[in-house]
Design a protein around this motif. Structure first.
Motif, PDB file in Angstrom:
ATOM      1  N   HIS A 147       0.852  -1.192   0.000  1.00  0.00           N
ATOM      2  CA  HIS A 147       0.000   0.000   0.000  1.00  0.00           C
ATOM      3  C   HIS A 147       0.889   1.243   0.000  1.00  0.00           C
ATOM      4  CE1 HIS A 147      -3.626   2.365   1.067  1.00  0.00           C
ATOM      5  NE2 HIS A 147      -2.751   3.115   1.720  1.00  0.00           N
ATOM      6  N   LEU A 148       0.650   2.104  -0.982  1.00  0.00           N
ATOM      7  CA  LEU A 148       1.340   3.385  -1.089  1.00  0.00           C
ATOM      8  C   LEU A 148       0.303   4.470  -1.330  1.00  0.00           C
ATOM      9  CD1 LEU A 148       4.206   2.446  -3.609  1.00  0.00           C
ATOM     10  CD2 LEU A 148       4.427   2.727  -1.136  1.00  0.00           C
ATOM     11  N   HIS A 149       0.727   5.711  -1.290  1.00  0.00           N
ATOM     12  CA  HIS A 149      -0.129   6.831  -1.649  1.00  0.00           C
ATOM     13  C   HIS A 149       0.368   7.442  -2.949  1.00  0.00           C
ATOM     14  CE1 HIS A 149      -1.885   7.584   2.642  1.00  0.00           C
ATOM     15  NE2 HIS A 149      -2.193   6.402   2.158  1.00  0.00           N
ATOM     16  N   VAL A 150      -0.336   8.463  -3.441  1.00  0.00           N
ATOM     17  CA  VAL A 150       0.018   9.123  -4.701  1.00  0.00           C
ATOM     18  C   VAL A 150       1.488   9.556  -4.673  1.00  0.00           C
ATOM     19  CG1 VAL A 150      -0.407  11.164  -6.132  1.00  0.00           C
ATOM     20  CG2 VAL A 150      -2.324   9.861  -5.207  1.00  0.00           C
ATOM     21  N   GLY A 151       2.178   9.299  -5.765  1.00  0.00           N
ATOM     22  CA  GLY A 151       3.607   9.584  -5.861  1.00  0.00           C
ATOM     23  C   GLY A 151       4.449   8.340  -5.682  1.00  0.00           C
ATOM     24  N   GLY A 152       3.822   7.251  -5.199  1.00  0.00           N
ATOM     25  CA  GLY A 152       4.553   6.003  -4.989  1.00  0.00           C
ATOM     26  C   GLY A 152       5.024   5.396  -6.299  1.00  0.00           C
ATOM     27  N   LEU A 153       6.249   4.888  -6.301  1.00  0.00           N
ATOM     28  CA  LEU A 153       6.831   4.246  -7.479  1.00  0.00           C
ATOM     29  C   LEU A 153       6.933   2.737  -7.329  1.00  0.00           C
ATOM     30  CD1 LEU A 153       9.744   6.760  -8.154  1.00  0.00           C
ATOM     31  CD2 LEU A 153       7.516   6.647  -9.301  1.00  0.00           C
ATOM     32  N   SER A 154       7.266   2.266  -6.110  1.00  0.00           N
ATOM     33  CA  SER A 154       7.376   0.829  -5.868  1.00  0.00           C
ATOM     34  C   SER A 154       7.502   0.570  -4.380  1.00  0.00           C
ATOM     35  CB  SER A 154       8.579   0.225  -6.602  1.00  0.00           C
ATOM     36  OG  SER A 154       9.794   0.712  -6.059  1.00  0.00           O
ATOM     37  N   LEU A 155       7.282  -0.685  -4.029  1.00  0.00           N
ATOM     38  CA  LEU A 155       7.383  -1.128  -2.641  1.00  0.00           C
ATOM     39  C   LEU A 155       8.046  -2.499  -2.643  1.00  0.00           C
ATOM     40  CD1 LEU A 155       6.642  -0.577   0.310  1.00  0.00           C
ATOM     41  CD2 LEU A 155       4.409  -1.597  -0.150  1.00  0.00           C
ATOM     42  N   ASP A 156       9.150  -2.633  -1.910  1.00  0.00           N
ATOM     43  CA  ASP A 156       9.892  -3.892  -1.850  1.00  0.00           C
ATOM     44  C   ASP A 156       9.905  -4.427  -0.428  1.00  0.00           C
ATOM     45  OD1 ASP A 156      10.567  -3.767  -4.551  1.00  0.00           O
ATOM     46  OD2 ASP A 156      12.409  -2.665  -4.151  1.00  0.00           O
ATOM     47  N   LEU A 157       9.880  -5.752  -0.310  1.00  0.00           N
ATOM     48  CA  LEU A 157       9.981  -6.427   0.978  1.00  0.00           C
ATOM     49  C   LEU A 157      11.183  -7.353   0.904  1.00  0.00           C
ATOM     50  CD1 LEU A 157       8.527  -6.854   3.743  1.00  0.00           C
ATOM     51  CD2 LEU A 157       7.483  -8.882   2.696  1.00  0.00           C
ATOM     52  N   TYR A 158      12.095  -7.208   1.856  1.00  0.00           N
ATOM     53  CA  TYR A 158      13.328  -7.982   1.883  1.00  0.00           C
ATOM     54  C   TYR A 158      13.426  -8.822   3.143  1.00  0.00           C
ATOM     55  CZ  TYR A 158      15.189  -4.911  -1.769  1.00  0.00           C
ATOM     56  OH  TYR A 158      15.389  -4.213  -2.933  1.00  0.00           O
ATOM     57  N   ASP A 159      14.095  -9.979   3.023  1.00  0.00           N
ATOM     58  CA  ASP A 159      14.537 -10.733   4.189  1.00  0.00           C
ATOM     59  C   ASP A 159      15.720  -9.941   4.736  1.00  0.00           C
ATOM     60  OD1 ASP A 159      16.315 -12.437   5.731  1.00  0.00           O
ATOM     61  OD2 ASP A 159      15.183 -14.157   4.982  1.00  0.00           O
ATOM     62  N   ASP A 160      15.581  -9.406   5.943  1.00  0.00           N
ATOM     63  CA  ASP A 160      16.610  -8.505   6.461  1.00  0.00           C
ATOM     64  C   ASP A 160      17.930  -9.219   6.728  1.00  0.00           C
ATOM     65  OD1 ASP A 160      17.106  -5.717   7.228  1.00  0.00           O
ATOM     66  OD2 ASP A 160      17.484  -6.558   9.217  1.00  0.00           O
ATOM     67  N   GLU A 161      17.880 -10.498   7.048  1.00  0.00           N
ATOM     68  CA  GLU A 161      19.117 -11.230   7.346  1.00  0.00           C
ATOM     69  C   GLU A 161      19.910 -11.548   6.081  1.00  0.00           C
ATOM     70  OE1 GLU A 161      20.356 -15.535   9.203  1.00  0.00           O
ATOM     71  OE2 GLU A 161      18.736 -14.422  10.179  1.00  0.00           O
ATOM     72  N   SER A 162      19.235 -12.049   5.045  1.00  0.00           N
ATOM     73  CA  SER A 162      19.942 -12.468   3.832  1.00  0.00           C
ATOM     74  C   SER A 162      20.003 -11.376   2.760  1.00  0.00           C
ATOM     75  CB  SER A 162      19.255 -13.698   3.229  1.00  0.00           C
ATOM     76  OG  SER A 162      17.984 -13.348   2.695  1.00  0.00           O
TER      77      SER A 162
END
Length: 100
Positions: free
Chosen positions: A2-17
């Motif tokens: 979920h983003l608002h206007v102006g959003g380009l992308s959203l990424d989710l990472y495994d913080d450890e690897s």
């Protein structure tokens, strides 16, 4: 995601690897009909895992939201909407929990 206007992308990472778990991109409206308003964010791509992604409850994930910063935006934020399930169905004294 979920983003608002102006959003380009959203990424989710495994913080450890550092592994990218999901990359989500917005869709912007192009017309005047409800749900397709010109310039407004109208949807986000989703990530589906087949087979399901397995994570432990203590796994740390990191969110990276990218916004267009060439013009001012108010209410910039990001969040993830996830569906999770226990790998083993919960029971009470060996009997499945009732569904409501």
């Amino acid at each position: 995601g979920h983003l608002h206007v102006g959003g380009l992308s959203l990424d989710l990472y495994d913080d450890e690897s550092g592994e990218l778990i999901c990359h989500s991109e917005p869709t912007y409206g192009t017309g005047s009909a409800a749900g397709d308003e010109l310039g407004y964010l109208t949807g986000m791509s989703s990530c589906t895992f087949d087979p399901p992604l397995r994570m432990t409850r203590d796994a740390v994930v990191r969110t990276v939201a990218r916004y267009n910063n060439t013009v001012p935006h108010h209410g910039v934020m990001a969040l993830w909407l996830m569906e999770v399930a226990d790998p083993v169905a919960p029971t009470i004294q060996g009997e499945p929990l009732p569904s409501f």
